[in-house]
Structure formats: C-alpha cells, structure tokens
Design a protein around this motif. Structure first.
Motif, PDB file in Angstrom:
ATOM      1  N   HIS A  38       1.502   0.474   7.498  1.00 25.98           N
ATOM      2  CA  HIS A  38       1.624  -0.451   6.371  1.00 25.98           C
ATOM      3  C   HIS A  38       0.779  -1.708   6.608  1.00 25.98           C
ATOM      4  O   HIS A  38       0.064  -2.176   5.730  1.00 25.98           O
ATOM      5  CB  HIS A  38       3.099  -0.809   6.176  1.00 25.98           C
ATOM      6  CG  HIS A  38       3.407  -1.388   4.829  1.00 25.98           C
ATOM      7  ND1 HIS A  38       4.435  -0.946   4.043  1.00 25.98           N
ATOM      8  CD2 HIS A  38       2.809  -2.388   4.136  1.00 25.98           C
ATOM      9  CE1 HIS A  38       4.445  -1.655   2.919  1.00 25.98           C
ATOM     10  NE2 HIS A  38       3.485  -2.542   2.964  1.00 25.98           N
ATOM     11  N   HIS A  64      -2.407  -3.310   4.555  1.00 25.96           N
ATOM     12  CA  HIS A  64      -2.553  -4.704   4.124  1.00 25.96           C
ATOM     13  C   HIS A  64      -3.937  -5.233   4.511  1.00 25.96           C
ATOM     14  O   HIS A  64      -4.574  -5.936   3.735  1.00 25.96           O
ATOM     15  CB  HIS A  64      -1.479  -5.584   4.773  1.00 25.96           C
ATOM     16  CG  HIS A  64      -0.129  -5.457   4.142  1.00 25.96           C
ATOM     17  ND1 HIS A  64       1.004  -5.994   4.691  1.00 25.96           N
ATOM     18  CD2 HIS A  64       0.277  -4.842   2.998  1.00 25.96           C
ATOM     19  CE1 HIS A  64       2.037  -5.722   3.918  1.00 25.96           C
ATOM     20  NE2 HIS A  64       1.629  -5.020   2.893  1.00 25.96           N
ATOM     21  N   GLU A  68       6.045  -9.962   4.247  1.00 28.82           N
ATOM     22  CA  GLU A  68       6.457  -8.559   4.175  1.00 28.82           C
ATOM     23  C   GLU A  68       6.450  -7.923   5.566  1.00 28.82           C
ATOM     24  O   GLU A  68       7.364  -7.181   5.923  1.00 28.82           O
ATOM     25  CB  GLU A  68       5.499  -7.815   3.242  1.00 28.82           C
ATOM     26  CG  GLU A  68       6.174  -6.669   2.512  1.00 28.82           C
ATOM     27  CD  GLU A  68       5.235  -5.977   1.550  1.00 28.82           C
ATOM     28  OE1 GLU A  68       5.350  -6.203   0.350  1.00 28.82           O
ATOM     29  OE2 GLU A  68       4.371  -5.205   2.018  1.00 28.82           O
ATOM     30  N   ASP A  85       4.788   0.245  -0.566  1.00 28.68           N
ATOM     31  CA  ASP A  85       5.939  -0.672  -0.511  1.00 28.68           C
ATOM     32  C   ASP A  85       7.238   0.046  -0.854  1.00 28.68           C
ATOM     33  O   ASP A  85       8.290  -0.234  -0.277  1.00 28.68           O
ATOM     34  CB  ASP A  85       5.746  -1.842  -1.479  1.00 28.68           C
ATOM     35  CG  ASP A  85       4.717  -2.845  -0.970  1.00 28.68           C
ATOM     36  OD1 ASP A  85       4.319  -2.732   0.209  1.00 28.68           O
ATOM     37  OD2 ASP A  85       4.324  -3.732  -1.740  1.00 28.68           O
ATOM     38  N   HIS A 139      -0.641   0.100  -4.083  1.00 31.94           N
ATOM     39  CA  HIS A 139       0.051  -0.218  -2.836  1.00 31.94           C
ATOM     40  C   HIS A 139       1.550  -0.391  -3.083  1.00 31.94           C
ATOM     41  O   HIS A 139       2.370   0.130  -2.336  1.00 31.94           O
ATOM     42  CB  HIS A 139      -0.534  -1.492  -2.217  1.00 31.94           C
ATOM     43  CG  HIS A 139       0.178  -1.925  -0.971  1.00 31.94           C
ATOM     44  ND1 HIS A 139       0.078  -1.227   0.223  1.00 31.94           N
ATOM     45  CD2 HIS A 139       1.029  -2.941  -0.729  1.00 31.94           C
ATOM     46  CE1 HIS A 139       0.826  -1.820   1.128  1.00 31.94           C
ATOM     47  NE2 HIS A 139       1.423  -2.864   0.582  1.00 31.94           N
TER      48      HIS A 139
HETATM   49 FE   LIG Z   1       3.012  -4.092   1.341  1.00 35.00          FE
END
Ligand SMILES: [Fe+2]
Length: 136
Positions: free
Chosen positions: A76, A80, A61, A126, A121
């Motif tokens: 982001h 994670h 990702e 996302d 998340h």
């Molecule tokens: Fe993500």
C-alpha cells in the motif's frame, strides 16, 4: 464533471474518510479553477494545496495501517509513492501549459486523470483496509 462522495467509498475510519472527502473536494476545486479563466491565476496554489494535502493524507493513512498491523502495509505504501509520482507528473503537465487558457479537451483529459488517480486507489486498495479497521 464534479466528483461526488458516495457511501460506498467509506472505509470506516473517520480520519481516513474525512481526508478522502476533502481530497475529492480539492480535485473538484482544481478542475473548477481550470475551467474558470478569471481564476486561472489561482491554479498553481490550488494544485500545490492538493499536493501537500495528499502527502499529509498518505502519512496519516500509513500511520493508521501500522497501528492495526495491516498486512498489506508495504504494498500500500509503495502504491502511495507511485501516486505521488503520478500527481507530480500531472502537476508538471499543468504547469507546462503556462498562463494560457485550457481547451475543453485538455480540461476533460486532466479531470479524467485526477479522477482515475484518486478513485482507482480508493476503490481498489484503500477498500481492502476496511475489515482491519472495523471496531478499531
Ligand atoms: Fe491509500
């Protein structure tokens, strides 16, 4: 309660969407393993697979975000890292339980933790990538 994939969770990038579907499937497998006393011995391996897949998914990702110059990349990526720590804590909680069976309450608590862990998340962070991935 089994987690189900739904159309609203789609980000629009095939790699990411396939990963998310698989992660949901793996969380369901972990939950099912906790609920099935005769499969209790499979739990450490099932959890380990989830952890490994999560690491690989986050790397994929992040690479995709970089490839489209995604402006929230840093935030982001930090999220994670937090999710990895949280997953590690959930894994430790389960490991600390030892070989014994789980009570219904423990299973529900852990299943809720997983659900919250991934879906929060996916839905909040996302989803923000979606416009940047359209037409990629
Ligand atoms: Fe993500």
């Amino acid at each position: 309660m089994t987690l189900m994939w739904r159309k609203q969770l789609e980000i629009g990038d095939e790699t990411i969407d396939v990963d998310h579907k698989y992660l949901i499937c793996m969380i369901n497998t972990v939950e099912l393993t906790m609920r099935t006393p005769e499969h209790r011995d499979l739990l450490p391996a099932t959890l380990e697979q989830l952890v490994e897949y999560t690491h690989a998914h986050f790397r994929r990702e992040e690479a995709i975000m970089l490839s489209v110059n995604y402006p929230r990349y840093q935030q982001h990526k930090e999220q994670h890292q937090r999710l990895i720590q949280e997953l590690d804590e959930i894994q430790k909680k389960i490991q600390a339980r030892g070989e014994g069976e789980f009570s219904q309450e423990e299973i529900s608590d852990l299943a809720n933790l997983f659900r919250h862990w991934l879906l929060e998340h996916l839905v909040k962070e996302d989803m923000l990538m979606k416009p940047f991935l359209a037409g990629k």
